[in-house]
Design an enzyme around this catalytic site. Structure first.
Site, PDB file in Angstrom:
ATOM      1  N   ASP A  85       1.356   2.728   3.494  1.00  0.00           N
ATOM      2  CA  ASP A  85       0.518   3.909   3.295  1.00  0.00           C
ATOM      3  C   ASP A  85       1.358   5.183   3.353  1.00  0.00           C
ATOM      4  OD1 ASP A  85      -1.793   5.251   2.646  1.00  0.00           O
ATOM      5  OD2 ASP A  85      -2.594   5.271   4.681  1.00  0.00           O
ATOM      6  N   HIS A  88       1.571   5.364  -1.735  1.00  0.00           N
ATOM      7  CA  HIS A  88       1.245   6.522  -2.570  1.00  0.00           C
ATOM      8  C   HIS A  88       2.555   7.119  -3.093  1.00  0.00           C
ATOM      9  CE1 HIS A  88      -2.940   6.716  -1.035  1.00  0.00           C
ATOM     10  NE2 HIS A  88      -2.380   6.186   0.049  1.00  0.00           N
ATOM     11  N   HIS A 122       0.871  -1.196   0.000  1.00  0.00           N
ATOM     12  CA  HIS A 122       0.000   0.000   0.000  1.00  0.00           C
ATOM     13  C   HIS A 122       0.898   1.232   0.000  1.00  0.00           C
ATOM     14  CE1 HIS A 122      -3.879   2.075   1.333  1.00  0.00           C
ATOM     15  NE2 HIS A 122      -2.985   3.040   1.165  1.00  0.00           N
ATOM     16  N   LYS A 147      -9.453  -0.263  -5.811  1.00  0.00           N
ATOM     17  CA  LYS A 147      -9.441   0.339  -4.485  1.00  0.00           C
ATOM     18  C   LYS A 147     -10.770   1.034  -4.228  1.00  0.00           C
ATOM     19  CE  LYS A 147      -7.801   2.188  -0.652  1.00  0.00           C
ATOM     20  NZ  LYS A 147      -6.642   3.032  -0.358  1.00  0.00           N
ATOM     21  N   HIS A 164     -10.489   1.147   1.779  1.00  0.00           N
ATOM     22  CA  HIS A 164     -10.294   2.153   2.839  1.00  0.00           C
ATOM     23  C   HIS A 164     -11.508   2.023   3.747  1.00  0.00           C
ATOM     24  CE1 HIS A 164      -8.768   6.064   4.493  1.00  0.00           C
ATOM     25  NE2 HIS A 164      -9.952   5.949   5.059  1.00  0.00           N
ATOM     26  N   HIS A 196      -4.693  -0.635   5.851  1.00  0.00           N
ATOM     27  CA  HIS A 196      -4.234   0.147   7.016  1.00  0.00           C
ATOM     28  C   HIS A 196      -5.178   0.029   8.221  1.00  0.00           C
ATOM     29  CE1 HIS A 196      -6.994   2.928   5.065  1.00  0.00           C
ATOM     30  NE2 HIS A 196      -6.110   3.305   4.165  1.00  0.00           N
TER      31      HIS A 196
HETATM   32  O1  DOR Z   1      -3.550   9.625   5.437  1.00  0.00           O
HETATM   33  C1  DOR Z   1      -3.864   9.277   4.313  1.00  0.00           C
HETATM   34  N1  DOR Z   1      -3.283   9.818   3.223  1.00  0.00           N
HETATM   35  N2  DOR Z   1      -4.811   8.373   4.174  1.00  0.00           N
HETATM   36  C2  DOR Z   1      -5.314   8.063   2.982  1.00  0.00           C
HETATM   37  O2  DOR Z   1      -6.191   7.235   2.920  1.00  0.00           O
HETATM   38  C3  DOR Z   1      -4.837   8.738   1.752  1.00  0.00           C
HETATM   39  C4  DOR Z   1      -3.504   9.271   1.937  1.00  0.00           C
HETATM   40  C5  DOR Z   1      -3.085  10.249   0.869  1.00  0.00           C
HETATM   41  O3  DOR Z   1      -3.263   9.955  -0.323  1.00  0.00           O
HETATM   42  O4  DOR Z   1      -2.528  11.287   1.207  1.00  0.00           O
HETATM   43 ZN    ZN Z   2      -3.420   5.033   1.410  1.00  0.00          ZN
END
Ligand code: DOR
Ligand code: ZN
Length: 366
Positions: A252, A20, A18, A104, A141, A179
């Site tokens: 995450d 980003h 997971h 997702k 999520h 998460h």
């Molecule tokens: O804290 C988070 N940031 N939770 C999420 O689900 C998305 C993520 C983000 O893309 O910044």
């Molecule tokens: Zn995330």
């Protein structure tokens, strides 16, 4: 048994299930941290606009590969962003695309860039049926979005209101509860039907909600789902240390530039890619189960997704290092988890020689 402290730990190269990485300059700033540690990562699709089609995901995948540092061995795994209007045929296109593992589910309004997400999961029966048929995984999520529900209760409420009924209505759908942050989620996942797993972040293993207010308001500890109570943290740590194959690593790591975090209405997201595996090592060490890190980081996720285990190795050394106050992030700065503080473990500069094909956790002492 030796009483001297463990100083090195050699693991099969792990997967971050997971992550980003954003896009463009931001991606170029953060991707090297992940590629230096992980062989693969499941890349979240919450770009603006979101990655909703197989064609867009393959295009995004190509941009990620292009952004990798020279010589990096890293495979992006993709997932598509579900919306109220996702075409069931997109599941077939995703299946055919190669390297796309699932969809997702962001409940609309639950978190960063989720405004195009799903308003009512019951509208998606046709897509979910196609996913079930084709073996695509639903990454969830798991928080209700009703503003009247206490923010610390949103995950537990989601289990009862959405996730448990969903898992029952689609009994063969494979689901990753992303998460997880609560004892309720641990209990649900560990006693759920087959085909249900969860990822756990480093921040939810290492911090409780007091970290949001330690000495003042701490925006860099704000993520969603938000940090929970100490009892919840302990339940998560005990569960991962217990070695259950349904639980695996998903950082995450979610970078936002400093201005977006330190604002009157700051963004959710904690950047941890600079020290992700090292932070998990701290957690497993704290509970006296370092030998369980490898399976959590490098085996359970691959097994759940039906992927081969990675063959390379990575070595961690128990040697505290000071995390830089910030890193460059395009034209901005990015404050990492533990900014200006220490992380107890570090990645060895040179990877150990390939060794045997079998996984090994080498807990050598000096
Ligand atoms: O804290 C988070 N940031 N939770 C999420 O689900 C998305 C993520 C983000 O893309 O910044
Ligand atoms: Zn995330």
């Amino acid at each position: 048994m030796s009483t001297s402290p463990t100083t090195t730990l050699t693991l099969r190269r792990p997967d971050d299930m997971h992550l980003h990485v954003r896009d463009g300059e931001a991606m170029r700033a953060v991707l090297p941290f992940t590629a230096a540690r992980f062989a693969r990562a499941l890349i979240m699709p919450n770009l603006r606009p979101p990655v909703t089609s197989a064609a867009q995901a393959l295009e995004y995948r190509r941009r990620i590969l292009q952004a990798l540092p020279a010589g990096a061995h890293f495979e992006p795994l993709m997932t598509l962003y579900l919306t109220d209007r996702t075409d069931p045929a997109e599941a077939d296109r995703a299946r055919a695309g190669g390297g796309i593992l699932g969809f997702k589910l962001y409940p609309a309004g639950a978190t960063t860039h989720s405004d195009a997400g799903v308003t009512d999961i019951r509208r998606l029966d046709a897509v979910l049926s196609r996913m079930e048929e084709t073996g695509l995984v639903l990454q969830v999520h798991g928080e209700v979005t009703d503003p009247d529900v206490d923010i610390f209760e949103r995950e537990a409420r989601f289990i009862d209101a959405v996730l448990a009924p969903l898992a029952a209505r689609f009994p063969r759908l494979r689901i990753v509860f992303e998460h997880i942050t609560t004892r309720a989620a641990v209990d649900f996942v560990l006693s759920a039907r087959e085909g249900i797993a969860a990822t756990v972040t480093p921040q939810h293993l290492l911090m409780n909600r007091n970290a949001l207010f330690a000495g003042g308001l701490r925006p860099h500890h704000y993520c969603l789902p938000v940090l929970k109570s100490e009892a919840d943290r302990e339940a998560l740590l005990e569960a991962v240390a217990g070695g259950n194959p349904r639980l695996f690593l998903g950082t995450d790591s979610a970078p936002h530039g400093r201005a977006a975090k330190e604002a009157a209405c700051g963004c959710a997201g904690i950047f941890s890619a600079h020290g992700a595996l090292e932070l998990y090592a701290e957690g497993f060490e704290a509970i006296g189960r370092l030998e369980r890190l490898e399976a959590f980081a490098s085996e359970h996720g691959a097994a759940f997704y039906g992927l081969p285990r990675n063959s390379g190795r990575i070595r961690l050394i128990k040697r505290p290092w000071e995390v830089p106050a910030s890193y460059p992030y395009g034209a901005e700065r990015l404050l990492p988890l533990r900014s200006g503080e220490h992380i107890a473990w570090q990645v060895a500069e040179e990877p150990p020689s390939a060794g045997t094909g079998a996984g090994s956790t080498d807990m050598a002492s000096p």
